[in-house]
Scaffold this motif. Structure first.
Motif, short mmCIF file in Angstrom:
data_model
loop_
_atom_site.label_atom_id
_atom_site.label_comp_id
_atom_site.label_asym_id
_atom_site.label_seq_id
_atom_site.Cartn_x
_atom_site.Cartn_y
_atom_site.Cartn_z
N ILE A 113 -6.90 63.05 105.93
CA ILE A 113 -6.40 63.31 104.58
C ILE A 113 -7.55 63.66 103.63
O ILE A 113 -7.45 64.61 102.84
CB ILE A 113 -5.58 62.12 104.03
N SER A 114 -8.66 62.94 103.72
CA SER A 114 -9.75 63.21 102.76
C SER A 114 -10.42 64.56 103.05
O SER A 114 -10.82 65.26 102.12
CB SER A 114 -10.76 62.06 102.71
N VAL A 115 -10.52 64.95 104.32
CA VAL A 115 -11.08 66.27 104.64
C VAL A 115 -10.15 67.37 104.12
O VAL A 115 -10.60 68.37 103.56
CB VAL A 115 -11.31 66.41 106.17
N ILE A 116 -8.84 67.17 104.27
CA ILE A 116 -7.88 68.16 103.77
C ILE A 116 -7.93 68.21 102.24
O ILE A 116 -7.92 69.29 101.64
CB ILE A 116 -6.46 67.87 104.30
N LYS A 117 -8.05 67.05 101.59
CA LYS A 117 -8.15 67.00 100.12
C LYS A 117 -9.38 67.79 99.65
O LYS A 117 -9.30 68.58 98.71
CB LYS A 117 -8.24 65.54 99.65
N LYS A 118 -10.51 67.60 100.33
CA LYS A 118 -11.72 68.33 100.00
C LYS A 118 -11.49 69.84 100.17
O LYS A 118 -11.91 70.65 99.34
CB LYS A 118 -12.87 67.85 100.91
N GLY A 119 -10.77 70.20 101.25
CA GLY A 119 -10.45 71.62 101.48
C GLY A 119 -9.58 72.20 100.39
O GLY A 119 -9.78 73.33 99.96
N ILE A 120 -8.61 71.40 99.92
CA ILE A 120 -7.72 71.86 98.84
C ILE A 120 -8.51 72.09 97.56
O ILE A 120 -8.33 73.11 96.88
CB ILE A 120 -6.59 70.82 98.59
N GLU A 121 -9.42 71.17 97.24
CA GLU A 121 -10.22 71.31 96.02
C GLU A 121 -11.09 72.56 96.09
O GLU A 121 -11.21 73.31 95.11
CB GLU A 121 -11.07 70.05 95.80
N LEU A 122 -11.69 72.80 97.25
CA LEU A 122 -12.53 73.98 97.44
C LEU A 122 -11.69 75.25 97.36
O LEU A 122 -12.07 76.23 96.71
CB LEU A 122 -13.23 73.87 98.80
N ARG A 123 -10.51 75.23 98.01
CA ARG A 123 -9.61 76.39 97.97
C ARG A 123 -9.22 76.71 96.52
O ARG A 123 -9.23 77.87 96.10
CB ARG A 123 -8.36 76.07 98.80
N ASN A 124 -8.90 75.66 95.73
CA ASN A 124 -8.50 75.88 94.34
C ASN A 124 -9.63 76.53 93.54
O ASN A 124 -9.39 77.45 92.76
CB ASN A 124 -8.06 74.57 93.70
N LYS A 125 -10.86 76.10 93.77
CA LYS A 125 -11.99 76.72 93.07
C LYS A 125 -12.13 78.18 93.48
O LYS A 125 -12.35 79.06 92.64
CB LYS A 125 -13.28 75.96 93.37
N LEU A 126 -12.00 78.44 94.78
CA LEU A 126 -12.15 79.81 95.28
C LEU A 126 -11.08 80.73 94.70
O LEU A 126 -11.39 81.82 94.23
CB LEU A 126 -12.05 79.85 96.81
N VAL A 127 -9.80 80.29 94.75
CA VAL A 127 -8.75 81.19 94.29
C VAL A 127 -8.75 81.35 92.78
O VAL A 127 -8.16 82.29 92.26
CB VAL A 127 -7.34 80.80 94.81
N HIS A 128 -9.43 80.45 92.07
CA HIS A 128 -9.57 80.64 90.63
C HIS A 128 -10.87 81.37 90.28
O HIS A 128 -11.30 81.37 89.14
CB HIS A 128 -9.46 79.29 89.89
N GLY A 129 -11.46 81.99 91.30
CA GLY A 129 -12.57 82.91 91.05
C GLY A 129 -13.93 82.25 90.91
O GLY A 129 -14.89 82.92 90.55
N ARG A 130 -14.03 80.95 91.18
CA ARG A 130 -15.34 80.32 91.09
C ARG A 130 -16.11 80.61 92.38
O ARG A 130 -15.58 80.55 93.47
CB ARG A 130 -15.20 78.81 90.91
N GLU A 131 -17.37 80.94 92.21
CA GLU A 131 -18.22 81.25 93.37
C GLU A 131 -18.64 79.93 94.00
O GLU A 131 -19.37 79.15 93.40
CB GLU A 131 -19.45 82.06 92.90
N GLU A 132 -18.10 79.63 95.15
CA GLU A 132 -18.43 78.37 95.82
C GLU A 132 -19.07 78.68 97.16
O GLU A 132 -18.70 79.63 97.83
CB GLU A 132 -17.17 77.53 96.05
#
Length: 177
Positions: A113-132
């Motif tokens: 669950i925590s690895v997936i949560k981290k993935g969701i947070e990273l995905r949200n930053k990416l799709v909102h155009g933040r360079e990660e």
């Protein structure tokens, strides 16, 4: 004259399992297609693989919810869902699963669950155009967690064979819970 062909005496359960597996493989759910694409992309395009992998997890959970409880279909298709990690943590155990683990519907291990949560947070930053920066190690870890989740969902949807596809750590953790 032809020798008589002996009917293979497939025990009923085995035959049923082979049939569901064939049906399942022939119309593999969308979430497995998304996952396969993510897995193939992880080296060359880790950001795209991350976005696809999280989409596979979210689609898998929603597909499972509507499959096990058709009355929620409209809600799932039309309303904004809570974040997947919250649904895994707080709702998954309430799914009316076709298969259970020691009489229970267990949620994924905390680490998954925590690895997936981290993935969701990273995905949200990416799709909102933040360079990660997305490392191939992070993507690999996330995809492995998603794969375990998808096989758990397949198992709860009634596909007994999916249990054997779980990673050994997750399989052991689910038995112990």
């Amino acid at each position: 004259h032809m020798p008589e062909v002996q009917d293979a005496d497939f025990d009923e359960e085995c035959r049923a399992n082979v049939e569901t597996l064939i049906q399942f493989q022939s119309k593999q759910p969308l979430y497995h297609d998304l996952f396969r694409e993510a897995w193939q992309n992880q080296r060359d395009n880790p950001r795209s693989a991350l976005v696809m992998g999280i989409a596979a997890a979210e689609t898998g959970f929603k597909t499972t919810m509507t499959d096990l409880n058709p009355s929620v279909t409209w809600i799932v298709e039309n309303l904004q869902s809570p974040p997947l990690d919250l649904m895994l943590r707080n709702y998954m155990a309430q799914l009316p699963a076709r298969n259970q683990i020691n009489g229970e519907v267990r949620r994924p291990p905390k680490k998954v669950i925590s690895v997936i949560k981290k993935g969701i947070e990273l995905r949200n930053k990416l799709v909102h155009g933040r360079e990660e920066t997305v490392t191939t190690e992070d993507v690999r870890e996330m995809l492995e967690a998603v794969r375990d989740l998808l096989y758990m969902l397949d198992y709860y949807r009634g596909h007994g064979w999916a249990m054997e596809r779980l990673s050994p750590e997750v399989a052991a953790n689910l038995q112990e819970q």
